[in-house]
Scaffold this motif. Structure first.
Motif, PDB file in Angstrom:
ATOM      1  N   TYR A 178     -14.791 -34.217 -24.083  1.00 61.39           N
ATOM      2  CA  TYR A 178     -14.951 -34.799 -22.755  1.00 61.39           C
ATOM      3  C   TYR A 178     -13.876 -35.809 -22.395  1.00 61.39           C
ATOM      4  CZ  TYR A 178     -18.024 -37.702 -25.726  1.00 61.39           C
ATOM      5  OH  TYR A 178     -18.561 -38.442 -26.735  1.00 61.39           O
ATOM      6  N   ASN A 179     -13.265 -36.462 -23.386  1.00 58.62           N
ATOM      7  CA  ASN A 179     -12.173 -37.382 -23.060  1.00 58.62           C
ATOM      8  C   ASN A 179     -10.982 -36.625 -22.486  1.00 58.62           C
ATOM      9  OD1 ASN A 179     -13.359 -39.885 -23.755  1.00 58.62           O
ATOM     10  ND2 ASN A 179     -13.041 -39.419 -25.906  1.00 58.62           N
ATOM     11  N   THR A 180     -10.639 -35.509 -23.105  1.00 60.17           N
ATOM     12  CA  THR A 180      -9.531 -34.691 -22.604  1.00 60.17           C
ATOM     13  C   THR A 180      -9.872 -34.104 -21.237  1.00 60.17           C
ATOM     14  OG1 THR A 180      -8.844 -34.165 -24.855  1.00 60.17           O
ATOM     15  CG2 THR A 180      -8.052 -32.701 -23.118  1.00 60.17           C
ATOM     16  N   ILE A 181     -11.113 -33.635 -21.080  1.00 59.51           N
ATOM     17  CA  ILE A 181     -11.541 -33.067 -19.798  1.00 59.51           C
ATOM     18  C   ILE A 181     -11.479 -34.141 -18.709  1.00 59.51           C
ATOM     19  CG2 ILE A 181     -13.503 -32.109 -18.523  1.00 59.51           C
ATOM     20  CD1 ILE A 181     -14.298 -30.698 -21.174  1.00 59.51           C
ATOM     21  N   GLY A 182     -11.948 -35.355 -19.004  1.00 62.00           N
ATOM     22  CA  GLY A 182     -11.907 -36.456 -18.047  1.00 62.00           C
ATOM     23  C   GLY A 182     -10.487 -36.777 -17.612  1.00 62.00           C
ATOM     24  N   GLU A 183      -9.562 -36.845 -18.577  1.00 60.00           N
ATOM     25  CA  GLU A 183      -8.147 -37.112 -18.263  1.00 60.00           C
ATOM     26  C   GLU A 183      -7.558 -35.990 -17.416  1.00 60.00           C
ATOM     27  OE1 GLU A 183      -5.951 -37.709 -21.884  1.00 60.00           O
ATOM     28  OE2 GLU A 183      -7.325 -39.293 -22.549  1.00 60.00           O
ATOM     29  N   LYS A 184      -7.884 -34.753 -17.789  1.00 60.35           N
ATOM     30  CA  LYS A 184      -7.339 -33.590 -17.077  1.00 60.35           C
ATOM     31  C   LYS A 184      -7.834 -33.562 -15.626  1.00 60.35           C
ATOM     32  CE  LYS A 184      -7.333 -28.566 -17.170  1.00 60.35           C
ATOM     33  NZ  LYS A 184      -8.391 -27.619 -17.061  1.00 60.35           N
ATOM     34  N   ILE A 185      -9.123 -33.786 -15.431  1.00 58.82           N
ATOM     35  CA  ILE A 185      -9.681 -33.746 -14.083  1.00 58.82           C
ATOM     36  C   ILE A 185      -9.104 -34.882 -13.238  1.00 58.82           C
ATOM     37  CG2 ILE A 185     -11.817 -34.064 -12.748  1.00 58.82           C
ATOM     38  CD1 ILE A 185     -13.205 -32.318 -14.849  1.00 58.82           C
ATOM     39  N   LEU A 186      -8.928 -36.060 -13.839  1.00 54.86           N
ATOM     40  CA  LEU A 186      -8.342 -37.187 -13.113  1.00 54.86           C
ATOM     41  C   LEU A 186      -6.909 -36.870 -12.688  1.00 54.86           C
ATOM     42  CD1 LEU A 186      -8.831 -40.069 -12.114  1.00 54.86           C
ATOM     43  CD2 LEU A 186      -7.987 -40.877 -14.324  1.00 54.86           C
ATOM     44  N   SER A 187      -6.112 -36.318 -13.599  1.00 53.35           N
ATOM     45  CA  SER A 187      -4.723 -35.997 -13.241  1.00 53.35           C
ATOM     46  C   SER A 187      -4.674 -34.860 -12.219  1.00 53.35           C
ATOM     47  CB  SER A 187      -3.888 -35.666 -14.480  1.00 53.35           C
ATOM     48  OG  SER A 187      -4.356 -34.510 -15.115  1.00 53.35           O
ATOM     49  N   GLU A 188      -5.582 -33.882 -12.318  1.00 56.95           N
ATOM     50  CA  GLU A 188      -5.642 -32.805 -11.323  1.00 56.95           C
ATOM     51  C   GLU A 188      -6.037 -33.348  -9.951  1.00 56.95           C
ATOM     52  OE1 GLU A 188      -8.164 -29.587 -12.570  1.00 56.95           O
ATOM     53  OE2 GLU A 188      -6.913 -29.120 -14.302  1.00 56.95           O
ATOM     54  N   PHE A 189      -6.936 -34.333  -9.926  1.00 54.33           N
ATOM     55  CA  PHE A 189      -7.330 -34.928  -8.657  1.00 54.33           C
ATOM     56  C   PHE A 189      -6.157 -35.675  -8.024  1.00 54.33           C
ATOM     57  CE2 PHE A 189      -9.272 -38.581  -6.276  1.00 54.33           C
ATOM     58  CZ  PHE A 189      -9.626 -37.845  -5.166  1.00 54.33           C
ATOM     59  N   ILE A 190      -5.408 -36.402  -8.838  1.00 56.14           N
ATOM     60  CA  ILE A 190      -4.234 -37.119  -8.309  1.00 56.14           C
ATOM     61  C   ILE A 190      -3.250 -36.131  -7.700  1.00 56.14           C
ATOM     62  CG2 ILE A 190      -2.199 -38.486  -8.977  1.00 56.14           C
ATOM     63  CD1 ILE A 190      -4.128 -39.870 -11.060  1.00 56.14           C
ATOM     64  N   ARG A 191      -2.996 -35.015  -8.388  1.00 57.12           N
ATOM     65  CA  ARG A 191      -2.099 -33.987  -7.843  1.00 57.12           C
ATOM     66  C   ARG A 191      -2.673 -33.390  -6.559  1.00 57.12           C
ATOM     67  NH1 ARG A 191      -1.322 -32.662 -13.189  1.00 57.12           N
ATOM     68  NH2 ARG A 191      -2.732 -30.892 -13.115  1.00 57.12           N
ATOM     69  N   TYR A 192      -3.981 -33.161  -6.546  1.00 55.83           N
ATOM     70  CA  TYR A 192      -4.656 -32.612  -5.373  1.00 55.83           C
ATOM     71  C   TYR A 192      -4.469 -33.527  -4.165  1.00 55.83           C
ATOM     72  CZ  TYR A 192      -8.592 -30.983  -2.456  1.00 55.83           C
ATOM     73  OH  TYR A 192      -9.388 -30.535  -1.439  1.00 55.83           O
ATOM     74  N   VAL A 193      -4.682 -34.834  -4.356  1.00 58.02           N
ATOM     75  CA  VAL A 193      -4.525 -35.800  -3.267  1.00 58.02           C
ATOM     76  C   VAL A 193      -3.081 -35.835  -2.790  1.00 58.02           C
ATOM     77  CG1 VAL A 193      -4.593 -38.264  -2.677  1.00 58.02           C
ATOM     78  CG2 VAL A 193      -6.497 -37.229  -3.931  1.00 58.02           C
ATOM     79  N   GLU A 194      -2.139 -35.826  -3.735  1.00 60.29           N
ATOM     80  CA  GLU A 194      -0.726 -35.826  -3.345  1.00 60.29           C
ATOM     81  C   GLU A 194      -0.379 -34.594  -2.517  1.00 60.29           C
ATOM     82  OE1 GLU A 194       1.134 -36.232  -7.164  1.00 60.29           O
ATOM     83  OE2 GLU A 194       0.996 -38.423  -7.127  1.00 60.29           O
ATOM     84  N   THR A 195      -0.902 -33.430  -2.926  1.00 65.60           N
ATOM     85  CA  THR A 195      -0.639 -32.187  -2.204  1.00 65.60           C
ATOM     86  C   THR A 195      -1.258 -32.221  -0.799  1.00 65.60           C
ATOM     87  OG1 THR A 195      -0.605 -30.961  -4.271  1.00 65.60           O
ATOM     88  CG2 THR A 195      -0.931 -29.680  -2.252  1.00 65.60           C
ATOM     89  N   ILE A 196      -2.521 -32.674  -0.717  1.00 68.54           N
ATOM     90  CA  ILE A 196      -3.199 -32.763   0.576  1.00 68.54           C
ATOM     91  C   ILE A 196      -2.459 -33.744   1.493  1.00 68.54           C
ATOM     92  CG2 ILE A 196      -5.330 -33.530   1.731  1.00 68.54           C
ATOM     93  CD1 ILE A 196      -5.652 -30.854   0.359  1.00 68.54           C
ATOM     94  N   ASN A 197      -2.052 -34.885   0.926  1.00 68.36           N
ATOM     95  CA  ASN A 197      -1.353 -35.888   1.737  1.00 68.36           C
ATOM     96  C   ASN A 197      -0.012 -35.388   2.236  1.00 68.36           C
ATOM     97  OD1 ASN A 197      -3.403 -37.719   1.588  1.00 68.36           O
ATOM     98  ND2 ASN A 197      -2.515 -38.892  -0.090  1.00 68.36           N
ATOM     99  N   GLU A 198       0.694 -34.601   1.427  1.00 67.29           N
ATOM    100  CA  GLU A 198       1.970 -34.035   1.864  1.00 67.29           C
ATOM    101  C   GLU A 198       1.741 -33.162   3.090  1.00 67.29           C
ATOM    102  OE1 GLU A 198       5.141 -34.583   0.968  1.00 67.29           O
ATOM    103  OE2 GLU A 198       4.355 -36.147  -0.342  1.00 67.29           O
TER     104      GLU A 198
END
Length: 198
Positions: A178-198
């Motif tokens: 779950y630690n790896t999953i938590g980190e992965k989902i957080l980094s995917e969300f950051i990328r998602y927000v950056e993509t949406i904002n672009e």
């Protein structure tokens, strides 16, 4: 630097606009947080759909969601600040609650076949409290696995999920990294927000 330490002036500076221009569109920092929370809810729905497409049940996806948020809070102070701020903001909390009620109606319909909209809304108030307490306790001496086990058991009990299913889903979640999953989902969300904002 985290939600709490970020000011509208800092955001405007990063965007190269005046603070007045920013606050014209978003009167307070909470309005910006509400937009981010709306993006997060949308992102989490997409993750649930993806997981369901890969054969993971909707109940399991709900369990993974809480586990990944709690793990992110446990390991990342900025993530904890964001999640806790969202649960404290009336604007953001309204979005979270509406999203969670809508999702609960779909995920738990078979266990609550005669529930009204009001009953799902009442259940969400309890679930919100459990989620908030679980996220808030990050860094507490009680181990994350213990907090997740208790939180998932209580949430699934609220929605009448049978004990054997509650135990099986919780054990499955805790067996994951779950630690790896938590980190992965957080980094995917950051990328998602950056993509949406672009």
């Amino acid at each position: 630097v985290g939600y709490s330490r970020t000011s509208p002036r800092m955001i405007a500076g990063e965007l190269g606009i005046s603070t007045g221009n920013l606050t014209y569109h978003y009167p307070t920092k909470d309005h910006l947080l509400a937009v981010l929370v709306e993006m997060l809810c949308d992102f989490q729905w997409k993750l649930m759909e993806k997981e369901a497409g890969e054969g993971i049940s909707s109940i399991m996806a709900v369990c993974l969601e809480l586990m990944s948020m709690a793990s992110a809070c446990e390991n990342n102070e900025i993530a904890k600040d964001l999640f806790i701020s969202a649960y404290r903001s009336p604007l953001a909390l309204e979005i979270i609650r509406q999203n969670d009620v809508m999702r609960a109606k779909k995920v738990f319909a078979e266990y609550c076949p005669h529930w009204t909209d009001e009953q799902f809304a009442e259940a969400e108030i309890l679930v919100y409290g459990i989620e908030y307490a679980t996220l808030m306790a990050a860094g507490d001496p009680v181990p994350l696995a213990t907090r997740i086990t208790g939180a998932l058991n209580q949430i699934l009990t609220i929605y009448n999920v049978p004990e054997e299913i509650r135990i099986r889903k919780t054990e499955k979640v805790l067996a994951m990294d779950y630690n790896t999953i938590g980190e992965k989902i957080l980094s995917e969300f950051i990328r998602y927000v950056e993509t949406i904002n672009e």
